[in-house]
Design an enzyme around this catalytic site. Structure first.
Site, PDB file in Angstrom:
ATOM      1  CB  ILE A   1      -0.947  -0.012   1.206  1.00  0.00           C
ATOM      2  CG1 ILE A   1      -2.005  -1.119   1.034  1.00  0.00           C
ATOM      3  CG2 ILE A   1      -1.638   1.343   1.378  1.00  0.00           C
ATOM      4  CD1 ILE A   1      -2.886  -1.329   2.244  1.00  0.00           C
TER       5      ILE A   1
ATOM      6  CE1 TYR B   1      -2.392  -3.482  11.206  1.00  0.00           C
ATOM      7  CE2 TYR B   1      -4.633  -4.315  11.119  1.00  0.00           C
ATOM      8  CZ  TYR B   1      -3.616  -3.579  10.562  1.00  0.00           C
ATOM      9  OH  TYR B   1      -3.814  -2.937   9.370  1.00  0.00           O
TER      10      TYR B   1
ATOM     11  CG  ASN C   1       1.674   2.593   4.342  1.00  0.00           C
ATOM     12  OD1 ASN C   1       0.555   2.136   4.144  1.00  0.00           O
ATOM     13  ND2 ASN C   1       2.782   1.917   4.032  1.00  0.00           N
TER      14      ASN C   1
ATOM     15  CB  THR D   1      -0.017  -5.832  -1.586  1.00  0.00           C
ATOM     16  OG1 THR D   1       0.080  -6.981  -0.717  1.00  0.00           O
ATOM     17  CG2 THR D   1      -0.907  -4.773  -0.935  1.00  0.00           C
TER      18      THR D   1
ATOM     19  CE  LYS E   1      -2.949  -0.033  11.181  1.00  0.00           C
ATOM     20  NZ  LYS E   1      -2.059   1.012  10.616  1.00  0.00           N
TER      21      LYS E   1
END
Length: 268
Positions: A21, A150, A84, A184, A154
């Site tokens: 990304i 995670y 990112n 990806t 976030k």
């Protein structure tokens, strides 16, 4: 009359910008005419066209300070910082070590905070301020089994975005992109092959995963004068979101994360 975004003369930092990304985001800023610096923990053999690459562990505050100071020393300014860098391998929360959870939260929450603080120290002194774009995830707003730390990190990023937007306005705008599934170079390996990816894509309202450059399009917009009155926002880029699980109830035979209660092989 067509509308274009021209960021010529702007200096942009994209963490984790050498692949996935991040590479799509960096490419879109290059397309908009910006000077783009990517960073990652490791050097790259050859930076993407139109970018320069630097090494930095965003979890290390000294590394972050040196990175931002180096960008400003070489380019005279910093207009946009895109947080990112992030991610997490699959691991159930009870099975992973304390150190594992600490590293995941460090990469996905504390690292972006360090980059944002270092960027703000520069941007607040610039006449036209600057913009910080955080890359979050739909995991921030729904359960994230297998990547619990995670998802929690976030969620922290989304909260951090709204707080920093209030603390740092009017000099700096802070926004978040809530990213859904994205194709990806590692997608097929992560999900178990192309056919499994296609099955997953059939559950997405828009019928496919995002392309990295589509996340980049949103980042460029949020960093541009076209978003001059947008701050503290969470912009969803997930193709319509995930359908409620009850729609698939007739296909589910057991809770996917239920512990194994089988007694096969147990002593009598």
């Amino acid at each position: 009359m067509s509308i274009t975004i021209d960021l010529t003369g702007r200096v942009v930092l994209v963490t984790g910008g050498s692949q996935g990304i991040g590479a799509g985001i960096a490419q879109r800023f290059v397309d908009a005419g910006a000077t783009v610096i990517t960073c990652a923990r490791r050097p790259v053999a050859e930076p993407a066209p139109g970018t320069e690459h630097r090494t930095c562990d965003v979890r290390d505050p000294d590394d972050v300070t040196a990175l931002v100071e180096g960008v400003v020393r070489d380019h005279g300014r910093l207009d946009v910082a895109v947080n990112n860098a992030g991610g997490a391998p699959y691991a159930m929360a009870a099975d992973a070590s304390d150190r594992f959870h600490e590293k995941i939260i460090g990469l996905n929450l504390m690292g972006p905070l360090a980059i944002a603080r270092a960027a703000y120290a520069v941007m607040r002194t610039q006449p036209d301020g600057g913009s910080i774009v955080n890359v979050s995830s739909i995991s921030a707003s729904r359960p994230s089994p297998g990547t619990a730390s995670y998802g929690a990190a976030k969620a922290g990023i989304n909260s951090l975005t709204t707080s920093l937007a209030q603390e740092w306005g009017p000099h700096v705008r802070v926004n978040t992109i809530d990213v859904g599934l994205c194709r990806t170079e590692n997608t097929a390996d992560h999900y178990g092959g192309d056919e499994q990816v296609r099955r997953i894509e059939r559950t997405i309202p828009l019928g496919r995963m995002a392309r990295p450059t589509e996340i980049g399009d949103v980042a460029v917009f949020l960093a541009s004068p076209m978003a001059s009155y947008v701050s503290g926002a969470h912009v969803a880029c997930h193709g319509g979101g995930e359908p409620p699980i009850f729609h698939f109830a007739d296909q589910i035979t057991t809770h996917p994360f239920a512990p194994d209660t089988s007694t096969e092989g147990a002593p009598s």
